[in-house]
Write an enzyme that holds these catalytic residues in place. Structure first.
Site, mmCIF file in Angstrom:
data_model
loop_
_atom_site.group_PDB
_atom_site.id
_atom_site.type_symbol
_atom_site.label_atom_id
_atom_site.label_comp_id
_atom_site.label_asym_id
_atom_site.label_seq_id
_atom_site.Cartn_x
_atom_site.Cartn_y
_atom_site.Cartn_z
ATOM 1 N N GLU A 52 0.884 -1.167 0.000
ATOM 2 C CA GLU A 52 0.000 0.000 0.000
ATOM 3 C C GLU A 52 0.918 1.212 0.000
ATOM 4 O OE1 GLU A 52 -2.536 -1.578 3.557
ATOM 5 O OE2 GLU A 52 -3.189 0.456 3.067
ATOM 6 N N LYS A 95 3.472 0.810 9.850
ATOM 7 C CA LYS A 95 3.635 2.149 9.270
ATOM 8 C C LYS A 95 2.872 3.187 10.074
ATOM 9 C CE LYS A 95 2.638 0.131 5.401
ATOM 10 N NZ LYS A 95 2.159 -0.153 4.063
ATOM 11 N N ARG A 141 4.198 -13.155 9.954
ATOM 12 C CA ARG A 141 4.861 -11.881 9.693
ATOM 13 C C ARG A 141 6.111 -11.783 10.538
ATOM 14 N NH1 ARG A 141 1.619 -7.663 9.531
ATOM 15 N NH2 ARG A 141 3.053 -6.114 10.293
HETATM 16 P P1 ATP Z 1 2.062 -2.192 8.097
HETATM 17 O O1 ATP Z 1 1.367 -2.947 9.188
HETATM 18 O O2 ATP Z 1 3.484 -1.936 8.352
HETATM 19 O O3 ATP Z 1 1.318 -0.995 7.650
HETATM 20 P P2 ATP Z 1 0.993 -3.607 5.878
HETATM 21 O O4 ATP Z 1 0.811 -5.067 5.921
HETATM 22 O O5 ATP Z 1 -0.199 -2.751 5.985
HETATM 23 O O6 ATP Z 1 2.102 -3.229 6.914
HETATM 24 P P3 ATP Z 1 1.419 -3.446 3.092
HETATM 25 O O7 ATP Z 1 1.975 -2.322 2.313
HETATM 26 O O8 ATP Z 1 -0.011 -3.777 2.954
HETATM 27 O O9 ATP Z 1 1.755 -3.157 4.604
HETATM 28 O O10 ATP Z 1 2.291 -4.742 2.880
HETATM 29 C C1 ATP Z 1 2.738 -5.240 1.663
HETATM 30 C C2 ATP Z 1 3.106 -6.683 1.840
HETATM 31 O O11 ATP Z 1 4.114 -6.819 2.838
HETATM 32 C C3 ATP Z 1 1.921 -7.501 2.292
HETATM 33 O O12 ATP Z 1 1.884 -8.682 1.516
HETATM 34 C C4 ATP Z 1 2.204 -7.785 3.741
HETATM 35 O O13 ATP Z 1 1.647 -9.006 4.144
HETATM 36 C C5 ATP Z 1 3.727 -7.807 3.790
HETATM 37 N N1 ATP Z 1 4.192 -7.439 5.128
HETATM 38 C C6 ATP Z 1 3.954 -6.311 5.813
HETATM 39 N N2 ATP Z 1 4.502 -6.347 7.029
HETATM 40 C C7 ATP Z 1 5.125 -7.541 7.130
HETATM 41 C C8 ATP Z 1 5.882 -8.191 8.160
HETATM 42 N N3 ATP Z 1 6.111 -7.621 9.337
HETATM 43 N N4 ATP Z 1 6.384 -9.413 7.890
HETATM 44 C C9 ATP Z 1 6.175 -10.007 6.695
HETATM 45 N N5 ATP Z 1 5.478 -9.458 5.699
HETATM 46 C C10 ATP Z 1 4.948 -8.244 5.900
HETATM 47 MG MG MG Z 2 -1.836 -3.258 4.715
#
Ligand code: ATP
Ligand code: MG
Length: 559
Positions: free
Chosen positions: A35, A271, A261
């Site tokens: 995102e 984030k 994760r």
């Molecule tokens: P955040 O919680 O940091 O905002 P998010 O999951 O909302 O993270 P995205 O931009 O949606 O962030 O993530 C892109 C990809 O990265 C997704 O497939 C997500 O599952 C993966 N991802 C995000 N955080 C992690 C993590 N801590 N470990 C492994 N994969 C992750």
């Molecule tokens: Mg997300």
């Protein structure tokens, strides 16, 4: 460094191996779907390495798709930084950059299909009412009073939503599934909502935006993704993922698989929370070396290979763990041990005067840049009557345990002579201004028979000093798991950044100054006995050198 993943490295590989057994022609494809609402962090790196490495080993493709369905939180600057970080990590996505917003027209058609099958309806409960009607884990939900609208009415209202004739929150499109499902996600999830913010890709074209669950599976299908990998929180969403694919006229059926994760000690990997740290001025920006964003780690001195190595080391499973920070540090330390140029720096200088040497005394020692790798060359070290050592390498009061320079005792200067501390000079505030020492000129490169082998300390001659700032980083939080603490802001370590003003060797500084304008050229050093450092490309200027400590020489994290 070997960071290649192999075909049997984790449970996802086993699934893929089976899929290939069933279908040798499988056109394997993964995607990384960020995102654009913040910078990437080490958790994303885990997902990037997994998706791109799998595409590499199975000779498939990995797409980059920005999951841009919420214009209120997104920004073009995040798109730029995310692309830059993926490239820096050493990966190339297949073909052009994709955006979920490219598919908005198709997604709208799929939504209409669901309405026409009487599988979706326009709801006009408020957000709060929807939440209450949804029920809980122990109580079933309640049907919305708008659930039984006719197909015709729903189509008309959906068009009205699209034309902007409702305001935000006034109407939404919901799937008609089962308000008593044991999966709360299946209790008539919202598929589309109204957002009247201009979108960075589609500008004012749309005022209705698909929800993640609706957009994701369909975008995966449109792009021909075969294996859609996500983190464990999405386990329940899988039933909705499959429901949408089954009930629309898609041609391809991607499959979702979940892995745990990354949670990293002392770190915030969200984030939203990282944004709070910036807003509250606790850290400066997304590239602050104290947070584990890719840009922060890069600035701190982490290389892309060390991050890839880390991701490979921690592996991919379905168990949630808190990964030790020392594993990440081990990866960079191991690499820099082989590549960093050895040199001396004094972070908190104290002066030594070698009284038996002449004011003009000047010797030049040619020393190796690396003890084991002659290819890294040599540099000159200047020795003279007045030198600086580290303040912490001298003790005035007798202490039996203390192994460095003491009054009346000897020490060896790295690459040079054994000296003996005989006297100290102090200012009127009783601070030591210099240590007067005897330099034994018979001890260069040899150990006199009658002497014990003293400890070795680093030093820099006044004839070879160049001022520098050193930034020493400690963990930002005083708790191992700040992400689990509601009041994570009350665990901020006040000593997460310590700045010191000292000296580096001028012979090294000259080389650095030549490269300082090249922001992409990163120089890594081991300041002997202190740690691995790199030049801070952002804040350093010509002749104003700032070094970031990447990692200490040994595992030393204490809280
Ligand atoms: P955040 O919680 O940091 O905002 P998010 O999951 O909302 O993270 P995205 O931009 O949606 O962030 O993530 C892109 C990809 O990265 C997704 O497939 C997500 O599952 C993966 N991802 C995000 N955080 C992690 C993590 N801590 N470990 C492994 N994969 C992750
Ligand atoms: Mg997300």
């Amino acid at each position: 460094m070997n960071t290649k993943v192999e075909k049997n490295s984790n449970f996802i590989c086993q699934i893929i191996n089976k899929d290939f057994k069933k279908n040798k022609e499988l056109s394997f494809r993964t995607r990384f779907p960020p995102e654009p609402n913040g910078y990437l962090h080490i958790g994303h790196a885990k997902s990037i390495c997994l998706n791109f490495e799998l595409a590499n080993i199975y000779k498939g493709k990995c797409n980059l798709r920005f999951d841009d369905t919420n214009p209120t939180k997104e920004n073009i600057k995040y798109i730029k930084s995310i692309k830059n970080d993926i490239n820096w990590l050493g990966y190339k996505w297949h073909g052009k950059t994709h955006y979920t917003s490219e598919y908005f027209s198709q997604l709208y058609q799929y939504a209409k299909e669901l309405i026409k099958k009487n599988l979706a309806y326009i709801d006009q409960l408020t957000k709060e009412e929807i939440r209450i009607f949804r029920g809980t884990l122990t109580t079933p939900g309640k049907n919305s009073p708008y659930r039984n609208r006719t197909i015709k009415e729903n189509i008309e209202l959906f068009k009205k939503m699209k034309r902007g004739e409702f305001s935000e929150g006034e109407a939404c499109l919901r799937a008609k599934i089962d308000m008593s499902s044991s999966f709360i996600i299946m209790r008539d999830p919202v598929l589309y909502r109204i957002i009247s913010t201009e979108h960075h890709q589609t500008q004012k074209k749309w005022c209705i935006y698909p929800m993640y669950d609706f957009a994701h599976c369909l975008s995966d299908s449109i792009e021909g993704i075969t294996h859609s990998l996500c983190t464990l929180e999405f386990q329940d969403n899988k039933s909705l993922y499959n429901w949408i694919l089954q009930n629309t006229s898609v041609k391809k059926y991607p499959k979702q698989y979940e892995f745990s994760r990354l949670n990293l000690e002392f770190s915030i990997l969200s984030k939203r929370k990282l944004k709070i740290l910036i807003k509250q001025n606790i850290i400066k920006k997304w590239d602050d070396p104290r947070i584990p964003t890719i840009s922060g780690l890069r600035r701190k001195g982490y290389t892309s290979s060390s991050i890839r190595e880390f991701c490979q080391k921690i592996g991919v499973t379905k168990q949630n763990h808190l990964i030790q920070f020392s594993i990440l540090e081990h990866c960079i330390r191991k690499e820099l041990n082989q590549t960093a140029i050895r040199t001396m720096a004094v972070l908190e200088p104290i002066k030594i005067s070698l009284y038996n040497l002449d004011e003009n005394h000047k010797e030049i020692f040619i020393v190796p840049n690396h003890p084991k790798n002659p290819e890294l060359g040599t540099h000159e070290v200047i020795f003279s009557k007045t030198i600086y050592i580290e303040r912490s390498d001298f003790k005035e009061k007798y202490d039996k345990q203390y192994k460095r320079l003491k009054l009346g005792e000897e020490i060896r200067l790295r690459y040079a002579y054994i000296i003996k501390a005989e006297k100290i000079e102090k200012d009127k505030h009783n601070n030591i201004t210099s240590i007067i020492c005897y330099c034994d000129l018979n001890t260069l490169g040899k150990k006199p028979k009658n002497k014990k082998n003293p400890a070795v300390i680093h030093w820099i001659s006044v004839k070879n000093i160049f001022p520098a700032e050193f930034r020493l980083y400690n963990q930002l939080f005083t708790t191992k798991n700040p992400d689990q603490k509601k009041d994570f802001l009350s665990y901020i370590n006040p000593e997460s950044l310590i700045k010191k003003k000292g000296f580096i060797e001028k012979t090294i500084a000259i080389k650095i100054n030549k490269n300082i304008t090249d922001k992409n050229e990163k120089l890594y050093f081991q300041f002997e006995r202190i740690g691995y450092f790199c030049i801070d490309n952002l804040d350093s200027k010509k002749n104003q050198l700032i070094f970031n400590r990447t990692v200490s020489l040994r595992d030393s994290y204490k809280i």
